[in-house]
Motif scaffolding. Structure first.
Motif, PDB file in Angstrom:
ATOM      1  N   UNK A 219      -7.148  -8.010  -3.877  1.00 26.35           N
ATOM      2  CA  UNK A 219      -6.824  -7.375  -5.151  1.00 26.35           C
ATOM      3  C   UNK A 219      -6.283  -5.953  -4.931  1.00 26.35           C
ATOM      4  N   UNK A 220      -6.930  -5.220  -4.047  1.00 27.38           N
ATOM      5  CA  UNK A 220      -6.485  -3.858  -3.745  1.00 27.38           C
ATOM      6  C   UNK A 220      -5.092  -3.866  -3.125  1.00 27.38           C
ATOM      7  N   UNK A 221      -4.854  -4.817  -2.245  1.00 29.52           N
ATOM      8  CA  UNK A 221      -3.531  -4.946  -1.622  1.00 29.52           C
ATOM      9  C   UNK A 221      -2.461  -5.261  -2.668  1.00 29.52           C
ATOM     10  N   UNK A 222      -2.803  -6.144  -3.624  1.00 27.28           N
ATOM     11  CA  UNK A 222      -1.852  -6.462  -4.704  1.00 27.28           C
ATOM     12  C   UNK A 222      -1.579  -5.234  -5.553  1.00 27.28           C
ATOM     13  N   UNK A 223      -2.641  -4.473  -5.839  1.00 31.54           N
ATOM     14  CA  UNK A 223      -2.462  -3.240  -6.616  1.00 31.54           C
ATOM     15  C   UNK A 223      -1.567  -2.245  -5.881  1.00 31.54           C
ATOM     16  N   UNK A 224      -1.794  -2.133  -4.576  1.00 35.37           N
ATOM     17  CA  UNK A 224      -0.964  -1.231  -3.774  1.00 35.37           C
ATOM     18  C   UNK A 224       0.480  -1.726  -3.775  1.00 35.37           C
ATOM     19  N   UNK A 225       0.660  -3.036  -3.658  1.00 37.50           N
ATOM     20  CA  UNK A 225       2.012  -3.613  -3.689  1.00 37.50           C
ATOM     21  C   UNK A 225       2.708  -3.321  -5.015  1.00 37.50           C
ATOM     22  N   UNK A 226       1.967  -3.454  -6.114  1.00 30.67           N
ATOM     23  CA  UNK A 226       2.534  -3.123  -7.424  1.00 30.67           C
ATOM     24  C   UNK A 226       2.900  -1.641  -7.513  1.00 30.67           C
ATOM     25  N   UNK A 227       2.015  -0.794  -6.982  1.00 26.78           N
ATOM     26  CA  UNK A 227       2.295   0.641  -6.977  1.00 26.78           C
ATOM     27  C   UNK A 227       3.542   0.951  -6.161  1.00 26.78           C
ATOM     28  N   UNK A 228       3.664   0.306  -5.019  1.00 23.70           N
ATOM     29  CA  UNK A 228       4.847   0.519  -4.171  1.00 23.70           C
ATOM     30  C   UNK A 228       6.106   0.076  -4.922  1.00 23.70           C
ATOM     31  N   UNK A 229       6.042  -1.045  -5.604  1.00 21.78           N
ATOM     32  CA  UNK A 229       7.208  -1.533  -6.355  1.00 21.78           C
ATOM     33  C   UNK A 229       7.576  -0.554  -7.471  1.00 21.78           C
ATOM     34  N   UNK A 230       6.561  -0.046  -8.179  1.00 23.17           N
ATOM     35  CA  UNK A 230       6.827   0.945  -9.228  1.00 23.17           C
ATOM     36  C   UNK A 230       7.463   2.201  -8.635  1.00 23.17           C
ATOM     37  N   UNK A 231       6.961   2.642  -7.503  1.00 27.34           N
ATOM     38  CA  UNK A 231       7.521   3.824  -6.854  1.00 27.34           C
ATOM     39  C   UNK A 231       8.963   3.585  -6.407  1.00 27.34           C
ATOM     40  N   UNK A 232       9.249   2.408  -5.915  1.00 32.76           N
ATOM     41  CA  UNK A 232      10.630   2.077  -5.535  1.00 32.76           C
ATOM     42  C   UNK A 232      11.553   2.132  -6.750  1.00 32.76           C
ATOM     43  N   UNK A 233      11.093   1.589  -7.876  1.00 34.83           N
ATOM     44  CA  UNK A 233      11.891   1.638  -9.102  1.00 34.83           C
ATOM     45  C   UNK A 233      12.111   3.080  -9.554  1.00 34.83           C
ATOM     46  N   UNK A 234      11.041   3.885  -9.470  1.00 38.91           N
ATOM     47  CA  UNK A 234      11.168   5.287  -9.839  1.00 38.91           C
ATOM     48  C   UNK A 234      12.161   5.993  -8.913  1.00 38.91           C
ATOM     49  N   UNK A 235      12.118   5.661  -7.640  1.00 42.69           N
ATOM     50  CA  UNK A 235      13.031   6.255  -6.670  1.00 42.69           C
ATOM     51  C   UNK A 235      14.478   5.871  -6.973  1.00 42.69           C
ATOM     52  N   UNK A 236      14.699   4.602  -7.347  1.00 40.32           N
ATOM     53  CA  UNK A 236      16.051   4.168  -7.722  1.00 40.32           C
ATOM     54  C   UNK A 236      16.548   4.939  -8.947  1.00 40.32           C
TER      55      UNK A 236
END
Length: 141
Positions: A33-50
């Motif tokens: 669950x924590x890994x999935x949350x981190x993955x979601x956070x990483x995806x959100x950060x990538x979108x923010x970076x774009x």
């Protein structure tokens, strides 16, 4: 009875192993669950970076347009200053020429001949109404 006690002890041991394994599964599920949350956070950060990259790109384009406009305006101002300076010099030249050609100088020998050649006499022998305008035109050159 011993076999029943033996079976009971084995069951307790199996239950302990099962509880241990259940604990491991719970820890793994938490990690997942924590890994999935981190993955979601990483995806959100990538979108923010774009989005940030796009905004910076747009800002860079707008800044370049602003620089271009500023350079264009600066060139226009320089040209206007040159024109203004040339007009000022031209006006000063004409002013100095006009001061040199004062009305007394205009009425000197060449101008007097022109004035004398203009007939300003009206029918009654006096000066006509247009005579003053003609004299001013000759005097002002």
């Amino acid at each position: 009875r011993q076999s029943l006690v033996c079976i009971h002890e084995e069951m307790d041991e199996v239950n302990q192993q099962l509880e241990h394994q259940c604990g491991r599964v719970h820890r793994l599920e938490g990690s997942l669950r924590q890994s999935c949350n981190v993955g979601d956070d990483v995806q959100r950060m990538r979108n923010m970076l774009r989005e940030s990259h796009g905004a910076l790109s747009q800002l860079g384009s707008l800044l370049e347009q602003e620089r271009s406009r500023r350079e264009h305006c600066t060139r226009g101002l320089r040209q206007q200053r040159v024109r203004t300076e040339l007009l000022l010099q031209l006006l000063q030249h004409f002013k100095s020429r006009a001061q040199e050609l004062a009305p007394q100088a205009l009425l000197s020998s060449n101008s007097r001949e022109a004035v004398n050649s203009i007939s300003c006499r009206g029918p009654s022998g006096g000066a006509s109404a247009g005579c003053e305008n003609q004299l001013e035109t000759v005097a002002m050159g």
